[in-house]
Design an enzyme around this catalytic site. Structure first.
Site, PDB file in Angstrom:
ATOM      1  N   LYS A  16       0.970  -1.191   0.036  1.00 34.25           N
ATOM      2  CA  LYS A  16      -0.171   0.040   0.112  1.00 34.25           C
ATOM      3  C   LYS A  16       0.990   1.370   0.053  1.00 34.25           C
ATOM      4  O   LYS A  16       0.624   2.316  -0.632  1.00 34.25           O
ATOM      5  CB  LYS A  16      -0.894   0.001   1.231  1.00 34.25           C
ATOM      6  CG  LYS A  16      -2.110  -0.838   1.266  1.00 34.25           C
ATOM      7  CD  LYS A  16      -3.010  -0.630   2.332  1.00 34.25           C
ATOM      8  CE  LYS A  16      -2.408  -0.444   3.769  1.00 34.25           C
ATOM      9  NZ  LYS A  16      -2.169  -1.866   4.090  1.00 34.25           N
TER      10      LYS A  16
ATOM     11  N   PHE B 162      -3.706  -1.948   7.104  1.00 30.59           N
ATOM     12  CA  PHE B 162      -4.394  -3.382   6.658  1.00 30.59           C
ATOM     13  C   PHE B 162      -4.967  -3.395   5.836  1.00 30.59           C
ATOM     14  O   PHE B 162      -5.008  -2.743   4.618  1.00 30.59           O
ATOM     15  CB  PHE B 162      -5.249  -3.902   7.919  1.00 30.59           C
ATOM     16  CG  PHE B 162      -4.235  -4.079   9.256  1.00 30.59           C
ATOM     17  CD1 PHE B 162      -3.095  -4.331   9.245  1.00 30.59           C
ATOM     18  CD2 PHE B 162      -4.816  -3.484  10.611  1.00 30.59           C
ATOM     19  CE1 PHE B 162      -2.202  -4.314  10.560  1.00 30.59           C
ATOM     20  CE2 PHE B 162      -4.115  -3.969  11.696  1.00 30.59           C
ATOM     21  CZ  PHE B 162      -2.715  -4.060  11.599  1.00 30.59           C
TER      22      PHE B 162
ATOM     23  N   PHE C  65       5.553  -8.338  -9.090  1.00 31.46           N
ATOM     24  CA  PHE C  65       6.921  -9.116  -8.496  1.00 31.46           C
ATOM     25  C   PHE C  65       7.475  -9.625 -10.012  1.00 31.46           C
ATOM     26  O   PHE C  65       6.797 -10.152 -10.988  1.00 31.46           O
ATOM     27  CB  PHE C  65       6.454  -9.823  -7.437  1.00 31.46           C
ATOM     28  CG  PHE C  65       6.651  -9.249  -6.083  1.00 31.46           C
ATOM     29  CD1 PHE C  65       5.594  -8.353  -5.741  1.00 31.46           C
ATOM     30  CD2 PHE C  65       7.449  -9.576  -5.148  1.00 31.46           C
ATOM     31  CE1 PHE C  65       5.665  -7.741  -4.491  1.00 31.46           C
ATOM     32  CE2 PHE C  65       7.481  -8.978  -3.773  1.00 31.46           C
ATOM     33  CZ  PHE C  65       6.460  -8.096  -3.721  1.00 31.46           C
TER      34      PHE C  65
ATOM     35  N   TRP D  48       7.781  -0.114  -7.815  1.00 38.56           N
ATOM     36  CA  TRP D  48       9.070  -0.579  -7.018  1.00 38.56           C
ATOM     37  C   TRP D  48      10.218  -0.628  -7.709  1.00 38.56           C
ATOM     38  O   TRP D  48      11.308  -0.212  -7.196  1.00 38.56           O
ATOM     39  CB  TRP D  48       8.589  -2.128  -6.524  1.00 38.56           C
ATOM     40  CG  TRP D  48       9.358  -2.632  -5.301  1.00 38.56           C
ATOM     41  CD1 TRP D  48       9.475  -2.442  -4.080  1.00 38.56           C
ATOM     42  CD2 TRP D  48      10.732  -3.053  -5.598  1.00 38.56           C
ATOM     43  NE1 TRP D  48      10.431  -2.859  -3.228  1.00 38.56           N
ATOM     44  CE2 TRP D  48      11.363  -3.335  -4.225  1.00 38.56           C
ATOM     45  CE3 TRP D  48      11.402  -3.643  -6.542  1.00 38.56           C
ATOM     46  CZ2 TRP D  48      12.516  -3.880  -3.886  1.00 38.56           C
ATOM     47  CZ3 TRP D  48      12.963  -4.353  -6.418  1.00 38.56           C
ATOM     48  CH2 TRP D  48      13.331  -4.363  -5.419  1.00 38.56           C
TER      49      TRP D  48
END
Lengths: 561, 561
Positions: free
Chosen positions: B77, B307, B387, B415
């Site tokens: 997040k 969360f 990923f 990322w």
């Protein structure tokens, strides 16, 4: 006008003061603005690389401000340090002041803030009193992380075989909270660990605070943190913090806290405010890094030590100066006529009236402290911090008593007048600093621990006898055989008397000091000798200052003075 | 290159990044440099007066970033919020990011720091993770001052007639320390008070944290602090913090903490990082003041909630947005293929292999969360945080599942690539924000408390049944009759499942929610409903991250990523 006691005044003066941008204060010390690590417009940290360069080339003269034994009448070490610094600056001297940073506990308890008073204050007042640059919080976090890692180690199998009955590392919080002095943790079942008895001390009493104030570099800090003894294992072996692998994280938490803080007096004199250990179970003075940085940047450095000279100055000299290789050039012993009256037997509510005889009797306390400072080879001047009610006859009595002992006295009025009220003191201090210094420590490193304790108790306190409880004698033997014999001793004694009995004011004779316990501060590198019960976690009074602290809609805080 | 898991990378990227002076970041928001309250070169607080002006004229569109139910595989997040912000900035949009500030506990525990990862990070990394601007320390101090004043009140005679068995105000520390969950204080004799059972929570779980993050001014803060219920007196009357006269001092301690903090992403996007309450027993999102200040200064504001969406987003919407009058324009639900596989039944060590069927099954979790967000009238986009090991077939399975539900999916690579990897997501978010918003709350204030709980459990979690333990039912009656019926409910449930059973991944059906306890947060203004045991003080793992944190001689810290 001399001092009248009006609790609103400090706040009013502080709030009406125009502080200078911290860049301007730094410029007076030749620190370029881009080097500062700023905390808002009026506070900054001196980065460690700059501090290290300054420390490498000391050029300043170090002046210690200490005092008579404290009484409820008040003495004014901090205001005198500030007033003296401001006076020297008015005389064109390049000067810096080094003070301890306030603890939140006393701010919310009985004492209020710790930023001086009247025209002799450092600012910004409420920011220095509350949080400041976060050093005390960082110390609490590092201290408590080690505690959490100890209990966690036990929880996960205790491979170090720690004896949970012999763990001496407690937890810490920067508040007065007596309910935490003695607690049982780990209740509620196996998921929470196992019950054991422990407790909290106030952050100023943490060994991490003592270490931060003695370390001279990050590497020194980390070495000392690793050296901390946290207790014993089941074979009674002393266990170090580095065995818990806690040292790196503790040092990381303390990295920024190790850098000295710069603030200013209301007159714009640079003030380093850094570190604040207790003066009974620890060394009671600001950080070595701040003092040495100031000595590299200023021609005169004024610093104070906690409580009376028997506690604060003795530790400043025999612990801090010994370890850091510092040599003070002069010493100021602060007294008030009011406090001397109390030492001479007058009650607090009687202080407004003239009591010349009591002043004369109370001078015994002052003269023993001043004489002690001379034992270290220090030139001494007595500063009388004046109050409105002081009479000429009372002041004359102090002067006569000091003259008889060959000690110069200067009456000061910095509380009401700022630096202008301490010009004569400044001149006296400069004269003392120009005489050749003969500074010497009270005892050599190689003196046995027991003998060091006797030396302080007899030479400084005036005790006729020194005795050791069997447990204390045993601890001394253990720490000596474990290799700690060369450490200095840190005497934990009441601040209110030369003796261990807080009710014995003045200069008591024919008393004995009984050492009931010895503790090891292996990271701070001293051995603590307890002469009676010392509270390391204060309580709040019936009506704590916290009840009278308020915030207005603009965010101005009242009640901290 | 897509993401490969290398714990050294975040640190290496952060250390090689050139941060801009905070003045330059502020300038992008039209904040003049002289208005900043700086903490070193890269952090600043926006003073409250400036924040208040900005809050008065909101102009930005608010975008909520939430996620699927968390798994050990990770979702991202924070990195997605950062990547989206950076992408919007690359598209020429005036954007600010609003994040929670890290807690020290997880930094030293299992999780490490909380400043994003890869090319999607905020900086300065080690400063934000350790101490930052001191807000959490201030919260701990204010919380613990109230605790000390309660015990002090009892010590001095307990004129409020407090029932020491019914005091609910505990203490707090910003560390993971399980030994403090359940303790007995006041041992050691009458001078230390009287023994009573209590404990510590981590600072993120403090009601003071929840209050700081909901207060909109100093006056609101002080009002809420005074409203805190600390327990009951001997007549079972609820006792407020203001009866202890603690409120002014607590507010003074929190004055600076209430001002929002400004930092930056590695690409130079402004990032407000302020407040960090738990997302089960509290609202789980950054401060109202930071969000509203950002909305006054930027055209787009990206914020995250803790969360999964069942906990964080529900509370963000039904507590924070309700109380602050905020209306989000769009919602991003973050998922990873890895995590969807776990929701589909694949074990952690099997995640490297392709499991298309499991991804398809795991999408049930994603679709329920996304569908829930639509119940609030929010336009939704799913962001797949990519990923390396994700296969085309797995990504296609997510797309097909979402397409069948009419939900847009965008794969992101922030990322590895920073903002450049989230440009498509940024465009999708801008499109959503340009559609008319139909935001509505899940339930009205006037719905009875029990019904509010049922509504969340059934509408958001998908529970078939909701039951109340007798104690909980009694507490609901009491709080209703005491005047708290109009408060929103804050559900304290495991974050790992829609149900109260953390092992039920995916989107479980046919489960019941049992409410075992109700607590009142009268200062934060919500009622907490406990669906099972919630830990408010984490423990450290067998090998805590603290053991691997190191400091080099230059003061660089490793081990925080």
């Amino acid at each position: 006008m001399f001092r009248t006691i009006d609790p609103a005044s400090d706040l009013a003066i502080a709030q009406s003061a125009r502080l200078q941008p911290i860049e301007a204060i730094a410029a007076a010390l030749n620190i370029p603005p881009e080097a500062l690590y700023r905390y808002g417009p009026y506070k900054a940290k001196i980065p460690l690389d700059l501090a290290t360069s300054a420390m490498a080339a000391p050029r300043g003269k170090l002046v210690l401000v200490t005092a008579i034994s404290p009484t409820p009448a008040g003495e004014g070490k901090t205001t005198t340090s500030i007033g003296l610094g401001d006076a020297l600056r008015r005389q064109g001297v390049n000067v810096a002041i080094c003070l301890r940073e306030p603890s939140l506990g006393p701010c919310f308890g009985a004492k209020g803030g710790a930023t001086g008073g009247g025209q002799a204050q450092v600012g910004p007042m409420s920011e220095i009193n509350l949080h400041f640059t976060g050093d005390l919080h960082a110390i609490s976090a590092a201290h408590n992380l080690l505690a959490a890692m100890i209990d966690n180690h036990i929880y996960w199998g205790n491979t170090l075989n720690l004896d949970t009955r012999r763990l001496t590392w407690r937890r810490t919080v920067d508040l007065n909270d007596r309910a935490l002095r003695d607690i049982v943790t780990g209740l509620g079942g196996p998921g929470n660990g196992a019950p054991r008895q422990t407790g909290y001390d106030i952050t100023a009493a943490s060994e991490v605070m003592a270490i931060l104030c003695l370390a001279e570099s990050l590497a020194d800090l980390e070495q000392r943190l690793g050296d901390i003894v946290i207790g014993r294992d089941m074979n009674k072996r002393l266990v170090r913090a580095r065995e818990l692998n806690a040292t790196g994280a503790m040092a990381a938490l303390l990295r920024d806290a190790l850098a000295p803080n710069l603030a200013q007096t209301l007159e714009g004199t640079p003030a380093f405010i850094h570190g604040g250990p207790f003066a009974n179970i620890a060394q009671g003075c600001n950080s070595v890094i701040a003092t040495k940085t100031a000595l590299g940047l200023a021609g005169y450095v004024i610093t104070e030590a906690g409580f009376g000279a028997d506690l604060g100055a003795e530790k400043f000299l025999d612990i801090k100066c010994r370890k850091a290789g510092l040599a003070p050039a002069a010493c100021v012993v602060v007294a008030t006529v009011r406090a001397l009256k109390m030492h001479g037997g007058v009650a607090l509510h009687e202080l407004a009236s003239e009591h010349v005889e009591a002043v004369r009797a109370g001078c015994a306390n002052l003269l023993r402290h001043a004489g002690n400072m001379r034992k270290y080879g220090l030139p001494v001047v007595v500063a009388i911090n004046r109050f409105t009610a002081d009479t000429q006859a009372e002041l004359a009595a102090v002067e006569a008593a000091c003259a008889a002992a060959g000690i110069r006295v200067v009456a000061c009025n910095h509380w009401a007048e700022g630096g202008a009220g301490a010009l004569e003191l400044a001149s006296a201090v400069r004269e003392l600093c120009d005489t050749p210094s003969e500074f010497r420590l009270l005892y050599p490193d190689e003196m046995p621990l027991e003998e060091k304790i006797r030396t302080v108790a007899q030479q400084i306190y005036g005790a006729t006898e020194v005795s050791f409880e069997p447990a204390a004698a045993q601890q001394l033997r253990e720490f000596t055989s474990a290799g700690f014999a060369a450490l200095p001793v840190c005497m934990a004694k009441t601040q209110y008397s030369f003796s261990a009995d807080p009710t014995l004011r003045g200069a008591p004779d024919h008393f004995s000091i009984n050492i009931r316990e010895i503790r090891l501060a292996a990271g701070a590198q001293f051995v603590v000798a307890f002469c009676g019960e010392i509270l390391t976690m204060p309580g709040l009074p019936r009506h704590p200052a916290a009840e009278r602290i308020f915030l207005d809609a603009q965010g101005n805080i009242s009640g901290l003075s």
